[in-house]
Design an enzyme around this catalytic site. Structure first.
Site, mmCIF file in Angstrom:
data_model
loop_
_atom_site.group_PDB
_atom_site.id
_atom_site.type_symbol
_atom_site.label_atom_id
_atom_site.label_comp_id
_atom_site.label_asym_id
_atom_site.label_seq_id
_atom_site.Cartn_x
_atom_site.Cartn_y
_atom_site.Cartn_z
ATOM 1 N N CYS A 75 37.665 -4.066 -10.509
ATOM 2 C CA CYS A 75 36.587 -4.171 -11.491
ATOM 3 C C CYS A 75 35.315 -3.420 -11.101
ATOM 4 O O CYS A 75 34.445 -3.217 -11.937
ATOM 5 C CB CYS A 75 36.259 -5.636 -11.732
ATOM 6 S SG CYS A 75 35.658 -6.504 -10.271
ATOM 7 N N GLU A 115 43.519 -8.375 -16.271
ATOM 8 C CA GLU A 115 42.233 -9.060 -16.234
ATOM 9 C C GLU A 115 41.204 -8.145 -15.591
ATOM 10 O O GLU A 115 41.534 -7.358 -14.705
ATOM 11 C CB GLU A 115 42.446 -10.353 -15.440
ATOM 12 C CG GLU A 115 41.241 -11.120 -15.032
ATOM 13 C CD GLU A 115 40.662 -10.671 -13.714
ATOM 14 O OE1 GLU A 115 39.430 -10.734 -13.594
ATOM 15 O OE2 GLU A 115 41.403 -10.239 -12.817
ATOM 16 N N ARG A 161 32.063 -17.341 -15.202
ATOM 17 C CA ARG A 161 32.563 -16.051 -14.715
ATOM 18 C C ARG A 161 33.401 -15.424 -15.810
ATOM 19 O O ARG A 161 34.623 -15.549 -15.832
ATOM 20 C CB ARG A 161 33.403 -16.253 -13.450
ATOM 21 C CG ARG A 161 33.803 -14.951 -12.785
ATOM 22 C CD ARG A 161 34.454 -15.231 -11.437
ATOM 23 N NE ARG A 161 34.625 -13.995 -10.704
ATOM 24 C CZ ARG A 161 35.805 -13.476 -10.374
ATOM 25 N NH1 ARG A 161 36.912 -14.086 -10.714
ATOM 26 N NH2 ARG A 161 35.865 -12.351 -9.707
ATOM 27 N N ARG A 163 35.559 -13.096 -17.969
ATOM 28 C CA ARG A 163 36.535 -12.064 -17.676
ATOM 29 C C ARG A 163 37.204 -11.639 -18.981
ATOM 30 O O ARG A 163 37.371 -12.431 -19.893
ATOM 31 C CB ARG A 163 37.617 -12.595 -16.724
ATOM 32 C CG ARG A 163 37.094 -13.257 -15.464
ATOM 33 C CD ARG A 163 36.287 -12.354 -14.598
ATOM 34 N NE ARG A 163 37.149 -11.471 -13.845
ATOM 35 C CZ ARG A 163 36.709 -10.554 -13.003
ATOM 36 N NH1 ARG A 163 35.432 -10.359 -12.817
ATOM 37 N NH2 ARG A 163 37.547 -9.788 -12.367
#
Length: 168
Positions: A75, A115, A161, A163
């Site tokens: 990411c 993801e 968080r 995602r």
């Protein structure tokens, strides 16, 4: 021995979050890929019977047949905390392309679950989402029109968080 409902490969596996969830659903991991030595140690402890091939860039041709590909590709190139170079990042931004190459070879794959950070799909970075969609659609995967953004707090876990989940 109970026969698995489906098989999967766990790419950019970390310590095995996808593995744990998919195993619970009746899946059998046929191979994993992870380069972080500490993560590999934990993964081997949690899933001692799973072969881990290391760097997907050099070892992806070792993957056996599978029904599902899952993974949280790096990411950093897409994160607000980084330079946001996306696919132009020479070290990590191109790793999504390895997923595409794997899917081109492994036509038996029926499902994907990926993801990444929510920034992958918002604001100026919507071009990244579009590129992902187009590449997966070119391989005949159906991908949602809009990204699916979820956070653990939506499931009673005290952590925010967000995602992006990419399903095909």
């Amino acid at each position: 021995m109970k026969k698995s409902k489906f098989t999967f490969v766990d790419l950019f596996a970390g310590i095995g979050g996808f593995h744990q969830a998919l195993k619970y659903l009746g899946g059998e991991c046929v191979m994993a890929s992870e380069i972080d030595k500490n993560c590999v140690e934990v993964y081997k402890t949690n899933f001692p019977n799973t072969k881990i091939i290391g760097d997907i860039k050099t070892n992806w041709k070792e993957l056996p047949q599978f029904d599902m590909l899952c993974g949280g590709f790096p990411c950093q190139p897409f994160s607000k905390a980084g330079k946001q170079n996306g696919f132009k990042d020479k070290n990590r931004g191109n790793l999504f392309d390895y997923i595409i190459e794997i899917l081109k070879v492994h036509k038996e794959c029926k499902f994907i679950l990926l993801e990444n950070v929510s920034n992958l799909s918002t604001g100026n970075s919507k071009e990244w989402w579009s590129e992902i969609q187009l590449k997966l659609q070119s391989l005949n995967f159906y991908v949602t029109d809009e990204p699916i953004v979820l956070s653990p707090c939506q499931f009673g876990i005290p952590q925010i968080r967000e995602r992006v989940y990419i399903m095909g």
